[in-house]
Design an enzyme around this catalytic site. Sequence first.
Site, mmCIF file in Angstrom:
data_model
loop_
_atom_site.group_PDB
_atom_site.id
_atom_site.type_symbol
_atom_site.label_atom_id
_atom_site.label_comp_id
_atom_site.label_asym_id
_atom_site.label_seq_id
_atom_site.Cartn_x
_atom_site.Cartn_y
_atom_site.Cartn_z
ATOM 1 N N GLU A 80 0.830 -1.208 0.000
ATOM 2 C CA GLU A 80 0.000 0.000 0.000
ATOM 3 C C GLU A 80 0.865 1.259 0.000
ATOM 4 O O GLU A 80 0.741 2.143 0.845
ATOM 5 C CB GLU A 80 -0.972 -0.013 1.192
ATOM 6 N N GLU A 94 -5.539 -8.218 -1.218
ATOM 7 C CA GLU A 94 -6.247 -8.031 0.049
ATOM 8 C C GLU A 94 -7.701 -7.701 -0.258
ATOM 9 O O GLU A 94 -7.988 -6.806 -1.058
ATOM 10 C CB GLU A 94 -5.666 -6.896 0.897
#
Length: 483
Positions: free
Chosen positions: A176, A381
């Site tokens: 991320e 995810e």
Amino acid sequence: MSTFPEGFLWGGATAANQCEGGYDADGKGLGVPDIMTGGTVSEPRHVTDGVKPGVHYPSHEAVDMYTHYLDDIALFGEMGFKCYRMSINWSRVFPKGDEEKPNQAGIEFYRRVFEKCRECGIEPMVTLSHYELPYHLAKEYGGWANPKLIDFYLNYARTAMTEYKGLVKYWLTFNEINCLLMGGFGNIMGAGILPPGDDVAMTFGDTPWDVPQKRYQALHYQFLASAKCVVMAHEIDPENKVGCMIAGNVTYPHTCNPDDVILAQRKQREQNFYCGDVQVRGAYPAWAPAVWKREGVSIEVSDEDAATLAAGTVDFYSFSYYMSSTASADPKLIEGGNIFGGAGNEYLKKSDWGWAIDPKGLKYYLEEVYDRYQVPLMIVENGLGAVDVREEDGSVHDSYRVDYLREHIEQMGEAIADGVDLMGYTMWGCIDLVSASTGEMKKRYGFIYVDKDNDGAGTLARSKKDSFYWYKKVIATNGEDLS
């Protein structure tokens, strides 16, 4: 016949700092998560100056996968995982982060992990940096705001890729990475830029100690490190495939007011494509200088930097997706969410933690990103954090999780049918683990229940939820049977 291609990488995902524990075992050094306290949905986590006695730090034991990894991976194998996305805890391999030689005990631990994955027919996908910067690099060097971290990272990455050649071929450089576009959490977890003081609450977004210049510069250094890592990975083993990893953001206009539409466009563009363009296309987008001007920062991209970024583009684009939001020019409508907040959406239900549940947003995101980049995509995810109730017989009836996953997987199939090249799906938190945002155990994602509570009490015993058996069936039929 299944919509999903043959060889689709079904599996699950974890991060070392959220599941491993063993924070000081066998020579491991402190990582930034090891100085972060527990919190709740209403009470923030705190960052302390080192480890304080009598304070509960969830990462110290987590769910003790450091001890239980053989049994846990065997359970993943029983479900039929084709892929296990996990991270190496940098400070387990290089305790301070700046050493030349690794901690051999850490090297051997991950070798055993990868060998067990292979024994179970599971392809490991390894995130090199998943919010796990060695504390020493944060404390003594100022985290990623210091360009010296580029070489420390490359030494670590080179060691991992050399040691595990033949065991691991899928790599993600930074988790991320776009979280650095935000203050607070982005500083601490993404860049290892620590707040002043010995006990400071972690926020999401605006924070009084945030220095945007440091944060954007740190992100630039991570881009350079990632690009150099991609080139190095291909040199070490031509079979290596390296991806970026973006916190996926879907932002709809709150209304058809042009101000809302323009704001939604800006948020999606910046949060998804500022980092994506650099890592996939090899250069900053044309509008990046306008972002720098608005944020009051100055980023110098030298000719050497530009050449580095252009040479080190990733092989695939991976991302997390949990929710969507809406953008409103009215600041009174803003609310929280995963990494990036926004305004609410009356058409969507919310999770126990207030995150909008939007399966169709996943299809929308897949098609937007694939249209832009035309490289393979992977969802690394996605999942539902919920309060699970374990019955007296140990069972957990989590039909709500099955419903959430089914609806998202259906939309993945729709995107594939529309031409998206989707290579895999690793559901987040396949075994219950510590929440990164709140430090809770109560917020459970897993197919596997772990007996542990927010205060750290519990036996750590594992048990299979109903979703375990459902996902096993999904994998066995390559996504054809979602009933």
